[in-house]
Design an enzyme around this catalytic site. Sequence first.
Site, PDB file in Angstrom:
ATOM      1  N   HIS A 162     -16.372 -16.350   0.373  1.00 53.38           N
ATOM      2  CA  HIS A 162     -17.257 -15.194   0.662  1.00 53.38           C
ATOM      3  C   HIS A 162     -17.149 -14.761   2.127  1.00 53.38           C
ATOM      4  O   HIS A 162     -18.088 -14.198   2.675  1.00 53.38           O
ATOM      5  CB  HIS A 162     -18.716 -15.512   0.339  1.00 53.38           C
ATOM      6  CG  HIS A 162     -18.910 -16.157  -1.001  1.00 53.38           C
ATOM      7  ND1 HIS A 162     -19.089 -15.440  -2.155  1.00 53.38           N
ATOM      8  CD2 HIS A 162     -18.910 -17.468  -1.365  1.00 53.38           C
ATOM      9  CE1 HIS A 162     -19.217 -16.281  -3.179  1.00 53.38           C
ATOM     10  NE2 HIS A 162     -19.092 -17.515  -2.727  1.00 53.38           N
ATOM     11  N   SER A 182      -2.826   1.369  22.580  1.00 44.33           N
ATOM     12  CA  SER A 182      -3.587   2.578  22.279  1.00 44.33           C
ATOM     13  C   SER A 182      -3.238   3.627  23.323  1.00 44.33           C
ATOM     14  O   SER A 182      -2.950   3.302  24.466  1.00 44.33           O
ATOM     15  CB  SER A 182      -5.084   2.253  22.324  1.00 44.33           C
ATOM     16  OG  SER A 182      -5.823   3.403  22.649  1.00 44.33           O
ATOM     17  N   LYS A 212      -6.244  -2.333  24.722  1.00 41.57           N
ATOM     18  CA  LYS A 212      -6.033  -2.673  23.315  1.00 41.57           C
ATOM     19  C   LYS A 212      -4.622  -3.115  22.959  1.00 41.57           C
ATOM     20  O   LYS A 212      -3.640  -2.648  23.516  1.00 41.57           O
ATOM     21  CB  LYS A 212      -6.408  -1.471  22.429  1.00 41.57           C
ATOM     22  CG  LYS A 212      -7.895  -1.271  22.394  1.00 41.57           C
ATOM     23  CD  LYS A 212      -8.292  -0.344  21.274  1.00 41.57           C
ATOM     24  CE  LYS A 212      -8.160  -1.013  19.936  1.00 41.57           C
ATOM     25  NZ  LYS A 212      -8.370  -0.063  18.849  1.00 41.57           N
ATOM     26  N   GLU A 253      -1.436  -3.685   9.388  1.00 46.59           N
ATOM     27  CA  GLU A 253      -2.199  -2.526   8.897  1.00 46.59           C
ATOM     28  C   GLU A 253      -1.311  -1.610   8.059  1.00 46.59           C
ATOM     29  O   GLU A 253      -1.711  -1.110   7.013  1.00 46.59           O
ATOM     30  CB  GLU A 253      -2.784  -1.739  10.077  1.00 46.59           C
ATOM     31  CG  GLU A 253      -3.944  -2.449  10.743  1.00 46.59           C
ATOM     32  CD  GLU A 253      -4.418  -1.695  11.978  1.00 46.59           C
ATOM     33  OE1 GLU A 253      -5.582  -1.311  12.004  1.00 46.59           O
ATOM     34  OE2 GLU A 253      -3.618  -1.486  12.905  1.00 46.59           O
ATOM     35  N   GLN A 273      13.770  11.728 -15.552  1.00 43.84           N
ATOM     36  CA  GLN A 273      14.368  11.951 -14.238  1.00 43.84           C
ATOM     37  C   GLN A 273      13.376  11.584 -13.130  1.00 43.84           C
ATOM     38  O   GLN A 273      13.767  11.271 -12.012  1.00 43.84           O
ATOM     39  CB  GLN A 273      14.810  13.416 -14.109  1.00 43.84           C
ATOM     40  CG  GLN A 273      15.456  13.766 -12.786  1.00 43.84           C
ATOM     41  CD  GLN A 273      16.252  15.063 -12.876  1.00 43.84           C
ATOM     42  OE1 GLN A 273      17.283  15.125 -13.516  1.00 43.84           O
ATOM     43  NE2 GLN A 273      15.742  16.106 -12.255  1.00 43.84           N
TER      44      GLN A 273
HETATM   45  N1  ARG Z   1      19.546  13.560 -13.910  1.00 41.58           N
HETATM   46  C1  ARG Z   1      19.182  13.083 -15.191  1.00 41.58           C
HETATM   47  C2  ARG Z   1      18.120  11.964 -15.060  1.00 41.58           C
HETATM   48  O1  ARG Z   1      17.970  11.524 -14.008  1.00 41.58           O
HETATM   49  C3  ARG Z   1      20.372  12.541 -15.898  1.00 41.58           C
HETATM   50  C4  ARG Z   1      20.262  12.539 -17.378  1.00 41.58           C
HETATM   51  C5  ARG Z   1      20.209  13.924 -17.864  1.00 41.58           C
HETATM   52  N2  ARG Z   1      20.276  13.995 -19.265  1.00 41.58           N
HETATM   53  C6  ARG Z   1      19.989  15.112 -19.958  1.00 41.58           C
HETATM   54  N3  ARG Z   1      20.066  15.038 -21.212  1.00 41.58           N
HETATM   55  N4  ARG Z   1      19.594  16.196 -19.355  1.00 41.58           N
HETATM   56  O2  ARG Z   1      17.478  11.563 -15.997  1.00 41.58           O
END
Ligand code: ARG
Length: 467
Positions: free
Chosen positions: A158, A279, A285, A292, A324
Amino acid sequence: MTQQKTWSDRFEGSLHPAIVEFNASITFDIELIEYDLTGSIAHAKMLAKTGIISDAEAQTLVNGLEQIRQEYRDGNFTPDIHQEDVHFAVERRLTELVGDVGKKLHTARSRNDQVGTDIRLYLRDQIQQIRTQIREFQQVLLIHAQENVETLIPGYTHLQRAQPISLAHHLLAYFQMAQRDWERLGEIYQRTNVSPLGCGALAGTTFPIDRHYSAELLGFAEVYGNSLDGVSDRDFAIEFLNAASLIMVHLSRLSEEMILWASQEFGFISLTDSCATGSSIMPQKKNPDVPELVRGKTGRVFGHLQGLLVLMKGLPLAYNKDLQEDKEAIFDGVKTVKGCLEAMTVLLGQGIKFRKERLSQAVSEDFSNATDVADYLAARGVPFREAYNLVGKVVKTSLAAGKLLKDLTLEEWQELHPKFEADIYEAIAPKQVVAARNSYGGTGFEQIHQGIERAKKQLEVANDETT
Ligand code: ARG
């Protein structure tokens, strides 16, 4: 440059410039290029082995791909958003370099299994690099622990002083957290080390490919047995970000302690000039910026984990472009954890000094030996609860009198209970209080020595022995 079109003849118009930019991932997935090249080389070799292309064609493709690697390393391969992503950029450059045969590389493959292969190769590498960094961090903790078996520090519950402990015990607790992090990443490595290459867009391919061969060339231990799962699984990435989050939890807890310890109120450590900052306005300081920042960066890794979980939860099978979005989360998670591990290792190794006089003063200025008085009586037949209540009263009267337990005279002790004898003073001296906690895993010095031996053994296991 002249804008070449990416898509098939089905498309008549060209993409709106804003959509070109919106759709592109090349600005960040260029990070995968070396893995993309390695994956493509394995794919080309597999195409030749199965007779889908000739050996000479495969050799031409491999040479071209290696040339792109060299160009990239020399800083001469800088594709832009018009190539959309790293996969298209490589294929286009390859065709420029080797001519029409370059167009054969994508036979029996899709960018969907390709990108899945790339991220796994990338993450596999990164996991081992992070595990090596964890080992370095553990080494520094162990060195401090070995030097501080008999350095005492208040132990807290605690955030109230509870019982004194060995400083080594405290540090070895972080060693064990890091050990679990190292082991956990080893387990995740195994689930990352599975090849999706050859899953195609989603359903496999009509060509007589040999997925086990390309997997073997790439060092994958297994191949996905279901192509839909292979192209759309990102469990390994979520597991990685989960492990990364736990590493950050551990680093952040240590950071929090260092920040407290460096404060004037605690004064348990001082920061050396190599890791502290000043600082701009208060000349007196010295700020613990490193811990941090580590504490602060923890939030972004948690954010990436959450982001990827949410990204996945509504995706129908199989590939969706949403995927993606996995990359920046993974890349930033990797970069953040690596940066924090490095900074904390430097901080522990060179950035702090334990203020031993202050620590030894801290463990003798409070009532954290009160349990030991109760234990003293309990060991002499007084029921523990009775002893506990009695010591509670002593603490109260001593506090009122401005005294510590060690200041009570033997008569005062014996008035409290006839079982007290002259050896009470030794029993409540901080060093004895710590030494006496000799139960397995406790802070007693003998236990610490054993803990250090166990830690050394744990460090002897190499990354590849567990993956
Ligand atoms: N740049 C795409 C990704 O990162 C690659 C795969 C794309 N595939 C597609 N069917 N458009 O996922």
